[in-house]
Design a protein around this motif. Structure first.
Motif, short mmCIF file in Angstrom:
data_model
loop_
_atom_site.label_atom_id
_atom_site.label_comp_id
_atom_site.label_asym_id
_atom_site.label_seq_id
_atom_site.Cartn_x
_atom_site.Cartn_y
_atom_site.Cartn_z
N SER A 304 -24.33 9.85 -0.86
CA SER A 304 -23.63 10.30 0.35
C SER A 304 -24.04 9.41 1.51
O SER A 304 -25.04 8.69 1.45
CB SER A 304 -23.99 11.76 0.68
N ASP A 305 -23.25 9.47 2.57
CA ASP A 305 -23.66 8.81 3.81
C ASP A 305 -24.87 9.55 4.37
O ASP A 305 -24.89 10.79 4.42
CB ASP A 305 -22.53 8.85 4.85
N LEU A 306 -25.86 8.79 4.81
CA LEU A 306 -27.07 9.40 5.37
C LEU A 306 -27.43 8.75 6.70
O LEU A 306 -27.49 7.52 6.80
CB LEU A 306 -28.26 9.24 4.41
N PRO A 307 -27.68 9.56 7.73
CA PRO A 307 -28.07 8.99 9.01
C PRO A 307 -29.49 8.41 8.98
O PRO A 307 -29.79 7.44 9.67
CB PRO A 307 -27.98 10.17 9.98
N ARG A 308 -30.39 9.00 8.15
CA ARG A 308 -31.77 8.53 8.10
C ARG A 308 -32.31 8.71 6.67
O ARG A 308 -31.98 9.68 6.00
CB ARG A 308 -32.69 9.29 9.06
N LEU A 309 -33.16 7.77 6.26
CA LEU A 309 -33.82 7.88 4.96
C LEU A 309 -35.29 7.50 5.12
O LEU A 309 -35.61 6.45 5.70
CB LEU A 309 -33.15 6.95 3.93
N VAL A 310 -36.15 8.37 4.59
CA VAL A 310 -37.60 8.16 4.66
C VAL A 310 -38.16 8.23 3.25
O VAL A 310 -37.81 9.12 2.47
CB VAL A 310 -38.26 9.25 5.55
N LEU A 311 -39.04 7.30 2.93
CA LEU A 311 -39.75 7.30 1.64
C LEU A 311 -41.18 7.80 1.86
O LEU A 311 -41.88 7.35 2.78
CB LEU A 311 -39.80 5.88 1.06
N GLU A 336 -31.82 3.65 8.83
CA GLU A 336 -30.75 4.46 9.44
C GLU A 336 -29.37 3.97 9.00
O GLU A 336 -29.19 2.83 8.57
CB GLU A 336 -30.87 4.41 10.97
N SER A 337 -28.41 4.89 9.11
CA SER A 337 -26.98 4.61 8.91
C SER A 337 -26.67 4.00 7.54
O SER A 337 -26.07 2.92 7.42
CB SER A 337 -26.47 3.67 10.02
N LEU A 338 -27.08 4.71 6.50
CA LEU A 338 -26.78 4.27 5.13
C LEU A 338 -25.44 4.86 4.68
O LEU A 338 -25.07 5.97 5.07
CB LEU A 338 -27.89 4.71 4.18
N ARG A 339 -24.73 4.12 3.83
CA ARG A 339 -23.42 4.54 3.37
C ARG A 339 -23.47 4.91 1.88
O ARG A 339 -24.31 4.42 1.12
CB ARG A 339 -22.39 3.42 3.56
N LEU A 365 -37.93 11.38 -1.20
CA LEU A 365 -36.90 10.86 -0.29
C LEU A 365 -36.49 11.99 0.63
O LEU A 365 -35.98 13.02 0.17
CB LEU A 365 -35.69 10.35 -1.07
N VAL A 366 -36.74 11.82 1.93
CA VAL A 366 -36.45 12.85 2.93
C VAL A 366 -35.82 12.18 4.14
O VAL A 366 -35.55 10.98 4.14
CB VAL A 366 -37.75 13.62 3.31
N SER A 367 -35.64 12.97 5.21
CA SER A 367 -35.04 12.40 6.42
C SER A 367 -36.00 12.40 7.60
O SER A 367 -35.67 11.90 8.67
CB SER A 367 -33.78 13.18 6.80
N SER A 368 -37.20 12.98 7.41
CA SER A 368 -38.16 13.06 8.51
C SER A 368 -39.55 13.09 7.91
O SER A 368 -39.77 12.61 6.79
CB SER A 368 -37.90 14.30 9.37
N VAL A 373 -36.81 19.84 6.13
CA VAL A 373 -35.56 19.54 6.86
C VAL A 373 -34.51 19.06 5.87
O VAL A 373 -33.47 19.69 5.68
CB VAL A 373 -35.82 18.48 7.95
N ASP A 374 -34.76 17.92 5.24
CA ASP A 374 -33.87 17.40 4.19
C ASP A 374 -34.74 16.92 3.04
O ASP A 374 -35.57 16.02 3.21
CB ASP A 374 -33.03 16.21 4.71
N ASN A 375 -34.54 17.48 1.88
CA ASN A 375 -35.24 17.04 0.68
C ASN A 375 -34.20 16.47 -0.26
O ASN A 375 -33.54 17.20 -1.00
CB ASN A 375 -35.99 18.22 0.05
#
Length: 415
Positions: A304-311, A336-339, A365-368, A373-375
């Motif tokens: 999916s499109d993701l505004p942020r990705l954190v490892l 940021e801004s992954l498609r 892989l999370v967003s923060s 928040v996002d898992n």
């Protein structure tokens, strides 16, 4: 191994009444039927072996404290029964059984008597209680001047003055200082080696991994899962995230080597491949030398499109203790801004400064900075590798510290 504790179909219901008249009628047997009620725990069945340690975990309101009170005998069950073999010592609530106007010494005598200690036994162990609690002059001052940590010291010293067959501890040690926590856990370990069974309720999951043989996860008054500490704790952590996001799923499997792999996430970003490689040659590694440069390569696919990705990366010892961890939120490397359809390859390079032993790598892989928040994808114990010492001086522990030892000799002075 014989059972120190057997819990059979145990339940506790706290009745609720429509009004005070209904309550009064029930007290005197005038009610038409049983009142409605809230079941704090219901239909619990388990055993605790002699010398075995079980941790009870769960969210607030899961029924943990009620279960311990039922076992300790301070609360009567609505259904089922509890069978214990030997003396039970329980530390349930700060101040329980204490008088705020009595001194620490007087309260030690009062609590010890309630626990079944004779006058002769109390006289014999009182110096040991005073020494272990380390309250100094406060031991002979009223309890109302004590801090919560001082009350915890007194409660633990009294409960463990004589080794019990079953020791029950409910979060009390969490209010103490780190020195006394360490001292208390040492005593618990020694009791366990001597055959004492332990029931522990705590939110300090690192203590659970070290102290306990099994973990029981309670949820809404029932047993949701029982098993090895790593299996149940990782499941619980994933469950907390699931309740924050209904799209999450949880999968678990145990490897041949005994490690439990727990995976949870929404799947919007997914770890397709994770490998541990030699930094120089790029060869796959299952065994690493102390000090060897390595890199962890994580291949991620975006669904999916993701505004942020954190490892996030975490390394644990065989005992489940965290030895190192970080994430790209903390290192300020958020992507940021992954498609949808993008792929990201992360490389985490480090020199393996770990001590000899077996270790696992968990990747998320999370967003923060949090999985609440996002898992997107979280895999505990994804990779397992062994560390051996081939060319370094002998040392013990989980870390190879670059230490240098020097000395000097100062000749004695002539008279």
């Amino acid at each position: 191994m014989s059972d120190a504790l057997c819990v059979q179909s145990l339940g506790k219901c706290y009745p609720t009444y429509r009004n005070n008249l209904a309550r009064f009628a029930h007290w005197f047997g005038l009610a038409a039927g049983p009142p409605d009620g809230f079941w704090a725990v219901r239909d619990l069945n388990f055993t605790l072996g002699a010398g075995e340690s079980i941790a009870i975990i769960g969210t607030n309101g899961a029924g943990k404290s009620t279960l311990l009170k039922l076992i300790a005998g301070t609360v009567r069950p609505t259904s089922g029964k509890v069978q214990v073999a030997g003396r039970v010592a329980a530390i349930l609530e700060l101040g329980l059984g204490f008088n705020q106007e009595f001194t620490g010494r007087q309260n030690a005598g009062l609590a010890g008597g309630l626990m079944g200690m004779s006058g002769a036994t109390l006289q014999r162990v009182m110096p040991e209680i005073e020494a272990f609690a380390e309250l100094g002059e406060f031991f002979d001052q009223p309890l109302r001047v004590y801090s919560t940590g001082m009350q915890a010291r007194l409660a633990f010293a009294v409960a463990t003055a004589v080794r019990p067959e079953i020791l029950i501890v409910d979060e009390v040690l969490s209010v103490g200082d780190s020195y006394f926590q360490h001292k208390s856990f040492d005593r618990i370990r020694r009791f366990s080696e001597q055959g004492t069974s332990l029931l522990l309720v705590t939110h300090a999951l690192s203590d659970v991994r070290v102290l306990c043989d099994r973990v029981m996860l309670l949820d809404k008054g029932g047993i949701l899962k029982v098993g090895m500490p790593d299996e149940v704790i990782d499941y619980y952590n994933a469950l907390v995230a699931v309740r924050e996001n209904a799209k999450l799923s949880i999968e678990q499997r145990r490897s041949v080597g005994g490690w439990t792999c727990t995976r949870s996430g929404t799947g919007e970003a997914r770890l397709d491949k994770v490998t541990l490689l030699d930094a120089a040659s790029g060869a796959d590694l299952q065994t690493v030398l102390v000090g060897q440069p390595v890199r962890l390569e994580c291949d991620v696919a975006l669904a999916s499109d993701l505004p942020r990705l954190v490892l996030g990366v975490l390394i644990r010892s065989r005992e489940g203790l965290t030895v190192w961890g970080t994430n790209t939120w903390r290192t300020r490397q958020v992507i940021e801004s992954l498609r949808q359809g993008d792929r990201v390859v992360f490389n985490v390079a480090f020199a393996c400064s770990l001590g000899p032993g077996s270790y696992s790598i968990s990747v998320a892989l999370v967003s923060s900075d949090s999985n609440l928040v996002d898992n997107f994808d979280w895999i505990d114990n994804l990779l397992v590798f062994d560390v051996i010492n081939a060319d370094k001086p002998f040392f013990i522990g989980t870390n190879c510290i670059d230490a240098a030892i020097s000395h000097r000799i100062e000749p004695c002075q002539a008279a």
